[in-house]
Design an enzyme around this catalytic site. Structure first.
Site, PDB file in Angstrom:
ATOM      1  N   LYS A 111       0.828  -1.208   0.000  1.00  0.00           N
ATOM      2  CA  LYS A 111       0.000   0.000   0.000  1.00  0.00           C
ATOM      3  C   LYS A 111       0.869   1.268   0.000  1.00  0.00           C
ATOM      4  O   LYS A 111       0.532   2.255  -0.660  1.00  0.00           O
ATOM      5  CB  LYS A 111      -0.938   0.008   1.222  1.00  0.00           C
ATOM      6  CG  LYS A 111      -2.089  -0.986   1.096  1.00  0.00           C
ATOM      7  CD  LYS A 111      -3.163  -0.396   0.235  1.00  0.00           C
ATOM      8  CE  LYS A 111      -4.355  -1.200  -0.115  1.00  0.00           C
ATOM      9  NZ  LYS A 111      -4.576  -2.526  -0.196  1.00  0.00           N
ATOM     10  N   LYS A 194      -2.990 -10.715  -9.260  1.00  0.00           N
ATOM     11  CA  LYS A 194      -4.233 -11.400  -8.877  1.00  0.00           C
ATOM     12  C   LYS A 194      -5.445 -10.587  -9.318  1.00  0.00           C
ATOM     13  O   LYS A 194      -5.377  -9.365  -9.430  1.00  0.00           O
ATOM     14  CB  LYS A 194      -4.257 -11.629  -7.360  1.00  0.00           C
ATOM     15  CG  LYS A 194      -4.342 -10.348  -6.575  1.00  0.00           C
ATOM     16  CD  LYS A 194      -4.750 -10.567  -5.143  1.00  0.00           C
ATOM     17  CE  LYS A 194      -4.785  -9.212  -4.452  1.00  0.00           C
ATOM     18  NZ  LYS A 194      -5.639  -9.059  -3.358  1.00  0.00           N
ATOM     19  N   LYS A 197      -9.391  -5.153  -7.926  1.00  0.00           N
ATOM     20  CA  LYS A 197      -9.419  -3.772  -8.422  1.00  0.00           C
ATOM     21  C   LYS A 197      -8.034  -3.240  -8.781  1.00  0.00           C
ATOM     22  O   LYS A 197      -7.891  -2.498  -9.738  1.00  0.00           O
ATOM     23  CB  LYS A 197     -10.016  -2.868  -7.351  1.00  0.00           C
ATOM     24  CG  LYS A 197     -11.511  -2.980  -7.240  1.00  0.00           C
ATOM     25  CD  LYS A 197     -12.183  -1.980  -8.177  1.00  0.00           C
ATOM     26  CE  LYS A 197     -13.672  -2.126  -8.144  1.00  0.00           C
ATOM     27  NZ  LYS A 197     -14.186  -2.083  -6.764  1.00  0.00           N
TER      28      LYS A 197
HETATM   29  P1  TYM Z   1     -10.773  -8.261   0.291  1.00  0.00           P
HETATM   30  O1  TYM Z   1     -11.999  -7.446   0.423  1.00  0.00           O
HETATM   31  O2  TYM Z   1      -9.615  -7.709  -0.456  1.00  0.00           O
HETATM   32  O3  TYM Z   1     -11.127  -9.645  -0.352  1.00  0.00           O
HETATM   33  C1  TYM Z   1     -12.167 -10.439   0.194  1.00  0.00           C
HETATM   34  C2  TYM Z   1     -11.836 -11.897   0.103  1.00  0.00           C
HETATM   35  O4  TYM Z   1     -11.635 -12.270  -1.256  1.00  0.00           O
HETATM   36  C3  TYM Z   1     -10.384 -12.906  -1.390  1.00  0.00           C
HETATM   37  N1  TYM Z   1      -9.797 -12.550  -2.691  1.00  0.00           N
HETATM   38  C4  TYM Z   1      -9.234 -13.437  -3.505  1.00  0.00           C
HETATM   39  N2  TYM Z   1      -9.071 -14.776  -3.389  1.00  0.00           N
HETATM   40  C5  TYM Z   1      -8.464 -15.413  -4.415  1.00  0.00           C
HETATM   41  N3  TYM Z   1      -8.022 -14.781  -5.547  1.00  0.00           N
HETATM   42  C6  TYM Z   1      -8.168 -13.443  -5.689  1.00  0.00           C
HETATM   43  N4  TYM Z   1      -7.753 -12.844  -6.801  1.00  0.00           N
HETATM   44  C7  TYM Z   1      -8.793 -12.718  -4.640  1.00  0.00           C
HETATM   45  N5  TYM Z   1      -9.090 -11.407  -4.451  1.00  0.00           N
HETATM   46  C8  TYM Z   1      -9.696 -11.324  -3.238  1.00  0.00           C
HETATM   47  C9  TYM Z   1      -9.519 -12.376  -0.254  1.00  0.00           C
HETATM   48  O5  TYM Z   1      -8.478 -13.266   0.046  1.00  0.00           O
HETATM   49  C10 TYM Z   1     -10.547 -12.270   0.844  1.00  0.00           C
HETATM   50  O6  TYM Z   1     -10.711 -13.522   1.473  1.00  0.00           O
HETATM   51  N6  TYM Z   1      -8.820  -7.844   4.799  1.00  0.00           N
HETATM   52  C11 TYM Z   1      -9.839  -8.521   4.034  1.00  0.00           C
HETATM   53  C12 TYM Z   1     -11.247  -8.306   4.573  1.00  0.00           C
HETATM   54  C13 TYM Z   1     -11.378  -8.668   5.998  1.00  0.00           C
HETATM   55  C14 TYM Z   1     -11.447  -9.971   6.532  1.00  0.00           C
HETATM   56  C15 TYM Z   1     -11.545  -9.804   7.949  1.00  0.00           C
HETATM   57  C16 TYM Z   1     -11.445 -11.253   5.974  1.00  0.00           C
HETATM   58  C17 TYM Z   1     -11.429  -7.794   7.044  1.00  0.00           C
HETATM   59  N7  TYM Z   1     -11.526  -8.472   8.203  1.00  0.00           N
HETATM   60  C18 TYM Z   1     -11.629 -10.900   8.803  1.00  0.00           C
HETATM   61  C19 TYM Z   1     -11.534 -12.354   6.846  1.00  0.00           C
HETATM   62  C20 TYM Z   1     -11.619 -12.158   8.216  1.00  0.00           C
HETATM   63  C21 TYM Z   1      -9.772  -7.985   2.641  1.00  0.00           C
HETATM   64  O7  TYM Z   1      -9.343  -6.895   2.394  1.00  0.00           O
HETATM   65  O8  TYM Z   1     -10.300  -8.789   1.709  1.00  0.00           O
END
Ligand code: TYM
Length: 331
Positions: A111, A194, A197
């Site tokens: 970031k 990956k 966005k």
């Molecule tokens: P976020 O919002 O970026 O993504 C949500 C979930 O989708 C998965 N993901 C992917 N998995 C496989 N391939 C991809 N290209 C891909 N893009 C996204 C992410 O691994 C995630 O599981 N920090 C987290 C949100 C969060 C969270 C939590 C998750 C906040 N608190 C507690 C679990 C438990 C996040 O930014 O995910």
């Protein structure tokens, strides 16, 4: 009964990576475990969305969860900001989260690289907020994609540290989970990185994409000049297209194109045509369901209200116990 928890930031429509990495996995678990799935709207504040952005995104992500098969009668589906107890736990965990370990976190470093002008404290302590999300319901399993592995490791560290500090085995160790298989990283269509966005909307398949949009995106996916020798190793862009096929296509189809790749007769145009077709068949029913769920405003309000109540009951209990352990006794 074991507890499962997962969440997604409401930064726009959900995409195939979210669905395969976290949601699908969770949907399969919701009938066997005590399940929480939430919308991480506090987390989305690190990028300073407008109030209109937040409202619209939270509502559409809620609808998308339901359309993907989350059952509000089984799982507790809630909005993070409806449960301010999580902020209290975040504060306690921050007291024992050290600058060095937070700075070493790879998502933080990434970031800083992407947005050097917005290195805020919320970004630095993102892993403690995430740990609070997980620990507040004492979760055992956390369905996530590969990119969240390090955050889960940190949640274990913070939970264990709290347990040691207060001399009680209070928080269980949360495990990142993908049905006992390796965590997945769904690739973008641009040949690297990956899906998500940050790789650009044209490289990402959203669950709200129309057949035309999917066709266009897949058609433009990056490839290479083609194999020149039988059984040659695949370049990253081609391996990525096959990985996407693994998600949406029948095993026979994949074997068919792999053989064509191995004997050098493959035409990437045909591969993409098939991939687009299978992707459309995969996404279409979800998109149609999203439209139907979005239209039922009353039901969305009911789901959010129900989730809030259940999540607050569980979070409130944890906070009362944590306060006792810390030494804030009620008088
Ligand atoms: P976020 O919002 O970026 O993504 C949500 C979930 O989708 C998965 N993901 C992917 N998995 C496989 N391939 C991809 N290209 C891909 N893009 C996204 C992410 O691994 C995630 O599981 N920090 C987290 C949100 C969060 C969270 C939590 C998750 C906040 N608190 C507690 C679990 C438990 C996040 O930014 O995910």
């Amino acid at each position: 009964m074991k507890t499962v928890l997962s969440g997604i930031r409401p930064t726009g429509d959900l995409h195939l990576g979210n669905y395969i990495g976290a949601l699908r996995n969770f949907v399969e678990m919701q009938h066997q475990y005590n399940c929480y799935f939430f919308i991480a709207d506090f987390h989305s504040l690190t990028t300073h969305p407008t109030p209109e952005n937040i409202q619209g995104n939270v509502r559409s992500v809620l609808a998308q969860y339901i359309a993907c098969g989350l059952d509000p009668e089984k799982a507790t589906i809630y909005i993070q900001s409806d449960v301010p107890e999580v902020i209290e736990l975040y504060l306690y965990l921050n007291m024992n989260a050290y600058l060095g370990e937070l700075e070493r976190c790879s998502s933080f470093k990434e970031k800083i690289r992407q947005h050097p002008d917005n290195v805020n404290a919320g970004l630095l302590t993102y892993p403690t907020l995430m740990a609070a999300d997980i620990l507040i319901h004492k979760a055992n399993f956390v369905p996530v994609g590969k990119d969240q592995e390090q955050h889960l490791e940190m949640a274990r560290t913070f939970g264990n540290r709290f347990n040691r500090m207060y001399g009680e085995d209070y928080f269980p160790e949360p495990q990142a989970f993908n049905f006992g298989k390796e965590l997945v990283k769904i690739p973008a269509l641009n040949g690297a990185g990956k899906m998500g966005k940050s790789e650009g909307e044209s490289s990402t398949i959203f669950l709200t994409d129309t057949p035309k949009q999917i066709e266009k995106k897949v058609k433009r996916a990056v490839t290479d000049a083609g194999p020149t020798e039988p059984n040659s190793p695949m370049s990253e862009p081609i391996a990525n297209l096959f990985q996407l096929m693994n998600v949406v296509s029948e095993p026979d189809t994949i074997v068919f194109f792999k053989e064509k790749y191995n004997d050098c007769s493959i035409r990437y145009g045909d591969l993409k045509k098939q991939l687009a077709e299978d992707m459309i068949a995969f996404v279409n029913p979800i998109r149609e369901k999203i439209e139907a769920v979005m239209a039922d405003e009353k039901n969305l309000n009911r789901v959010a209200e129900m989730g809030k109540e259940k999540a607050k009951a569980s979070a409130g209990k944890t906070i009362r116990e944590v306060r006792e352990l810390i030494g804030f006794k009620p008088y």
